[in-house]
Motif scaffolding. Structure first.
Motif, mmCIF file in Angstrom:
data_model
loop_
_atom_site.group_PDB
_atom_site.id
_atom_site.type_symbol
_atom_site.label_atom_id
_atom_site.label_comp_id
_atom_site.label_asym_id
_atom_site.label_seq_id
_atom_site.Cartn_x
_atom_site.Cartn_y
_atom_site.Cartn_z
ATOM 1 N N ARG A 93 14.374 -55.119 -14.131
ATOM 2 C CA ARG A 93 14.561 -56.417 -14.755
ATOM 3 C C ARG A 93 16.022 -56.591 -15.192
ATOM 4 N NH1 ARG A 93 9.800 -59.114 -16.552
ATOM 5 N NH2 ARG A 93 8.287 -58.719 -14.889
ATOM 6 N N THR A 94 16.594 -57.703 -14.846
ATOM 7 C CA THR A 94 17.998 -57.969 -15.171
ATOM 8 C C THR A 94 18.080 -58.923 -16.346
ATOM 9 O OG1 THR A 94 18.031 -59.798 -13.585
ATOM 10 C CG2 THR A 94 18.728 -57.643 -12.779
ATOM 11 N N GLN A 210 9.963 -60.302 -22.798
ATOM 12 C CA GLN A 210 9.134 -59.963 -21.645
ATOM 13 C C GLN A 210 7.664 -60.074 -22.038
ATOM 14 O OE1 GLN A 210 10.594 -59.196 -18.787
ATOM 15 N NE2 GLN A 210 12.665 -58.591 -19.390
ATOM 16 N N ASP A 242 10.589 -63.806 -19.568
ATOM 17 C CA ASP A 242 10.061 -63.473 -18.241
ATOM 18 C C ASP A 242 8.587 -63.096 -18.386
ATOM 19 O OD1 ASP A 242 12.434 -63.899 -16.970
ATOM 20 O OD2 ASP A 242 13.088 -61.814 -17.073
ATOM 21 N N ASP A 294 12.044 -56.473 -11.142
ATOM 22 C CA ASP A 294 12.635 -57.799 -11.090
ATOM 23 C C ASP A 294 11.924 -58.684 -10.072
ATOM 24 O OD1 ASP A 294 14.836 -59.559 -11.995
ATOM 25 O OD2 ASP A 294 15.435 -59.456 -9.893
ATOM 26 N N ALA A 297 9.090 -60.709 -11.700
ATOM 27 C CA ALA A 297 9.367 -61.655 -12.787
ATOM 28 C C ALA A 297 8.929 -63.051 -12.372
ATOM 29 C CB ALA A 297 10.852 -61.636 -13.124
ATOM 30 N N GLU A 331 6.869 -52.893 -5.351
ATOM 31 C CA GLU A 331 7.874 -53.831 -4.848
ATOM 32 C C GLU A 331 7.699 -54.073 -3.354
ATOM 33 O OE1 GLU A 331 12.539 -54.450 -5.706
ATOM 34 O OE2 GLU A 331 12.031 -52.590 -4.685
#
Length: 509
Positions: A93-94, A210, A242, A294, A297, A331
């Motif tokens: 997560r950015t 989050q 997010d 990420d 999200a 992912e």
């Protein structure tokens, strides 16, 4: 020679043993003899031209081999490991780091379930660095008893764990209880649009960064679309917080590690059917990975257990065999959704897999148009393979010819060192390279059946290749003949030239 009685008796005993039955002869006759098989020729070894009874033990093995030789995505049912790409580092997560305080609600409400696994993942996850984990529960005494295990003490979970009593049974935490929380993991045992809206509004008011929500129970497609719209609206498309949402039609007891299927929440189909269910530890694991990635999200997914022979289970086993960790696996399963028309890879390939299997087994026949297209594609692949093989063979031949030419230049230069006069090696090579190139081609032809057996494409390539090599390493034959006075050969019948220690050929000679 005098024959002694003991020696004569010994040879007589051996003769009797050889003529008559004996344990020694029976032993050697009983030894298995390995049958000799003819060694394959070079062509058979290259193209693997072996008969069916040599290569396959049965017709079933032959069909399995035919299935495994396909070069498209239908390998998912036959040999999925071959099409698995090497794992790559996942993108965490950015902008909103997973540190600080994690808040967990909706767990530890069953005396028969400890629900410690969700806390262990938040405490020891690869991408998590929480220094405080709060458990929001209806019964603080029960939660302490469920989470005070030996493993919780040994791993240090109890050092960062705090129990928070709910103001009313089954209620959500107040915004004041969420101030300073960076991540909120919520479980809704009775999913509804109002409950999801309440979670999103509370997270927005408390400035939680989050939010991960687990929905347990049946949800209609209309409700799913409305829930996703509520989360996007309350989060202002991820500007405020997010979110990640995971839905399971039913949660059953069970550990993680088996196959499962993922689908988009709004068009889950059979994944969210009333008969589907998901193991408890698997649901917690997927939710934790969604919180850390990420790629997840702003995503809403549905999950369900899958049969070991289902395409999703086969693909997951292939990913794990390829060295994928659980974050990389999640992912890889989630990222192709948008590129595959909102459908996972294994769902996208299912129809083609069944069709290909039917074609191999003979249960499905091709139409004339499909047969013509397949034959055209087969011809195109054969032409491409033929060009590749010709190019490889021509390059190998050219390297061998240059190696022969440079080797003969080296030998003749060393032999003529007392007669060549004041001439350097580079000048010698330039003078006689053209003549030795022709001689090297003649030698190569002699080693490979003569000029008559040389394929025509070698001759066609030589027309363009020879002038290029002469321009690179030597001089044209006319210039070389003028400088040598019309004498192209030395007194010993050789053609001069060589490679000195400071001259580097492209082949290391």
């Amino acid at each position: 020679m005098i024959n002694s009685p003991p020696v004569s008796a010994f040879f007589a005993a051996l003769l009797i043993a050889a003529r008559g039955p004996s344990p020694v002869r029976s032993f050697f006759r009983s030894l298995p003899v390995r049958p000799s098989s003819p060694s394959p020729t070079r062509r058979d070894m290259f193209f693997e031209k072996q008969t069916t009874y040599d290569r396959f033990g049965s017709e079933r093995e032959r069909k399995a081999y035919a299935l495994a030789k396909t070069n498209n995505h239908t390998d998912l049912l036959t040999n999925p490991i071959r099409i698995v790409q090497p794992p790559e580092p996942v993108a965490p997560r950015t902008g909103k780091p997973l540190t600080g305080t994690a808040f967990v609600s909706g767990w530890c409400d069953d005396p028969t379930q400890s629900d410690q696994f969700v806390f262990d993942l938040l405490h020891r996850g690869e991408t998590f660095a929480f220094d405080r984990i709060e458990c929001f529960c209806d019964d603080a005494v029960l939660s302490k008893k469920l989470l005070s295990s030996r493993s919780a003490r040994n791993t240090g979970l109890l050092d960062v764990l705090a129990i928070v009593q709910a103001p009313e049974p089954g209620g959500l935490p107040l915004p004041v209880q969420l101030f300073g929380v960076s991540a909120w993991v919520a479980r809704l045992a009775s999913p509804s649009v109002a409950a999801v809206r309440a979670v999103a509004a509370t997270a927005s008011e408390a400035a939680v960064e989050q939010v991960a929500v687990l929905l347990e129970g049946p949800v209609s497609p209309e409700e799913a679309a409305e829930m996703e719209a509520v989360l996007q609206e309350e989060s202002e498309d991820g500007d405020l917080f997010d979110f990640s949402l995971l839905h399971a039609n039913a949660i059953v007891d069970g550990r993680e590690g088996e196959g499962y299927r993922l689908a988009n929440f709004t068009n889950a189909g059979e994944v969210a059917s009333p008969a589907s269910s998901l193991r408890r530890d698997e649901a917690v694991r997927i939710l934790a990975e969604m919180l850390s990635l990420d790629a997840c999200a702003g995503r809403c997914l549905s999950a369900a257990d899958a049969d070991p022979h289902d395409s999703s289970s086969i693909w997951i086993r292939a990913l794990r065999s390829g060295g994928y960790t659980r974050p990389q696996e999640t992912e890889a399963l989630v990222s192709p959704f948008d590129a595959m028309k909102n459908v996972a890879f294994y769902e996208f390939a299912r129809a083609d897999q069944a069709r290909y299997k039917g074609l191999v087994e003979g249960t499905i026949t091709l139409t004339p148009e499909e047969r013509a297209a397949r034959e055209a594609e087969s011809r195109r692949r054969r032409r491409k393979e033929y060009k590749r093989l010709v190019k490889s063979e021509v390059e190998e031949r050219q390297k061998e010819i240059l190696a022969i030419a440079f080797q003969k230049l080296k030998v003749t230069f060393d032999d003529s060192k007392f007669r060549r006069g004041a001439i350097t090696e580079e000048e010698w090579n330039q003078l006689y390279f053209s003549a030795f190139l022709d001689e090297a081609i003649f030698i190569w032809d002699s080693r490979n059946g003569g000029r008559k057996k040389r394929p025509e494409y070698h001759t066609e390539y030589d027309i363009l290749w020879k002038p290029q090599m002469i321009a690179k390493y030597g001089k044209p034959p006319e210039e070389a003949k003028e400088e040598t006075g019309g004498n192209d050969r030395t007194d010993q019948g050789g053609m001069g030239g060589g490679i000195s220690s400071d001259f580097t050929s492209p082949f290391g000679l």
